[in-house]
Design an enzyme around this catalytic site. Structure first.
Site, PDB file in Angstrom:
ATOM      1  N   ARG B  76      -7.367 -25.030  -3.495  1.00 19.97           N
ATOM      2  CA  ARG B  76      -6.637 -25.344  -2.269  1.00 19.97           C
ATOM      3  C   ARG B  76      -6.343 -26.835  -2.130  1.00 19.97           C
ATOM      4  O   ARG B  76      -5.416 -27.216  -1.418  1.00 19.97           O
ATOM      5  CB  ARG B  76      -7.379 -24.785  -1.042  1.00 19.97           C
ATOM      6  N   GLU B 113     -25.624 -23.156  -2.762  1.00 20.30           N
ATOM      7  CA  GLU B 113     -26.737 -22.524  -2.061  1.00 20.30           C
ATOM      8  C   GLU B 113     -27.552 -21.676  -3.054  1.00 20.30           C
ATOM      9  O   GLU B 113     -28.775 -21.731  -3.083  1.00 20.30           O
ATOM     10  CB  GLU B 113     -26.199 -21.676  -0.914  1.00 20.30           C
TER      11      GLU B 113
END
Lengths: 179, 197
Positions: B76, B113
């Site tokens: 993006r 994470e």
């Protein structure tokens, strides 16, 4: 879309195409042996040539009633948006699977070995939209055909109808055709 | 006396384009997994006037800053970065997932994470000392941007700023980004400080 003979002649003689061709780097045997990879990143490192590239597309597509520019992930995302911005069209990203959130439609297409898939958001394209599909390179045309199928699909516009699989490739315009 | 008091009152001016930009970002719950509220910029791209406003705000900020290169993070960052680069006359450098860039690359691994990811850049894209702007659509923890900064600095770049359309609150915990980030949350701060007397 109609392009006059005069416009075609001008495009072929345009001095900017030499600069564009000279800044594209060929990398042998990438991503696998036997493939001569056409690398456009060296063009992006040359601001005037990058601008020329976009300008050539803008000049061709301005005033032709194009309401959608669809870019194929990921290098189509580099060229598509500046064109869309300049001609006042919507930009629609056509993505690999599982990247777009929310409701999507998918189109599978065949590769030399195996298959791949493109996705588009439902409702991004509307009936009556005139679409331009943008990518950095066309080889066999498999990816572009999948893109066209997605955009032309009644499913894409939110209509519950039969997914059209009869694809007609309207025209391909390349700044640097390779024989 | 009353008139003097009025002259000293500061009035915040908010860029009217920001509301349209904010309205054009759609939040999709539980994507890509449970618990994540995904900020989707695709509706903004479907509104040409708003898309243009977003790019214009960045261009207005960076035009006079002597930026040599705009580095966009796949994928993006590729949607916003090139338009900014073209407008300010800078190079565009794609920072990519592994094995996408042909030829010689440098890599930077970073922690997610769960697990790790990796960003790559072409050797030779940057010349030492060049001033670089990094662009992505959104910053959350700052892990990806920090990796991008490290990658560019290893190549000798002077990273001037990171520009993101959306800044989630948790980026404030990322120390290395604090002075380098220009994102929608910060836009609000900046506009509050633009005073008229």
């Amino acid at each position: 879309m109609v392009v006059s003979d005069e416009e075609k002649r001008k495009e072929m003689q345009d001095p900017r195409t030499k600069g564009i061709a000279s800044t594209i780097r060929v990398v042998p045997n990438f991503p696998k042996p036997g493939i001569m990879f056409q690398d456009i990143t060296t063009l992006l490192l040359n601001p005037p040539v990058f601008k020329d590239t976009i300008d050539l597309f803008i000049e061709r597509y301005t005033g032709k009633g194009i309401s959608v520019v669809a870019g194929v992930e990921a290098r189509g995302f580099i060229f598509g948006p500046p064109i869309a911005l300049a001609i006042g069209a919507k930009f629609i990203p056509l993505r690999k699977p599982n990247k777009l959130p929310g409701e999507v439609i998918s189109e599978e297409y065949v590769l030399e070995y195996g298959a791949d898939c493109l996705e588009m958001h439902v409702g991004a394209a509307q009936p009556g939209d005139h679409a331009l599909v943008v990518d950095d390179l066309v080889a066999t045309g498999g990816t572009l055909c999948a893109a066209i199928a997605l955009l032309g699909s009644r499913e894409a516009q939110g209509e519950a109808a039969v997914h059209s699989s009869g694809v007609s490739l309207l025209a391909i315009y390349c700044l640097r055709p390779k024989m | 006396m009353g008139e003097e008091a009025n002259c000293n009152v500061a009035v915040a001016v908010v860029d009217p384009r920001l509301q349209g930009i904010s309205d054009a970002i759609r939040v999709v719950p539980h994507f890509p997994k449970q618990g994540i509220m995904f900020n989707d910029i695709t509706p903004l791209l479907l509104r040409p006037g708003v898309f243009k406003d977003a790019v214009d705000i960045f261009v207005e900020r960076y035009r006079g800053m002597g930026i040599d290169a705009v580095a966009g993070i796949e994928a993006r960052g590729f949607i916003f970065g090139p338009a900014i680069a073209l407008a300010i006359g800078a190079k565009f450098i794609p920072l990519r997932k592994p094995k996408k860039l042909p030829g010689e690359v440098i890599s930077e691994t970073y922690v997610l994470e769960y697990g790790t990811d990796c960003l790559q850049m072409h050797v030779g894209a940057i010349e030492a000392g060049e001033r670089v702007l990094i662009v992505d659509d959104l910053v959350a923890t700052g892990g990806t941007l920090s990796a991008a900064i490290r990658l560019l600095e290893r190549a000798g770049a002077d990273v001037v700023e990171c520009a993101c359309l959306i800044g989630l609150p948790k980026f404030k915990e990322c120390a290395c980004l604090h002075s380098l980030l220009f994102a929608s949350e910060r836009w609000k701060d900046i506009d509050k400080s633009a005073v008229h007397y």
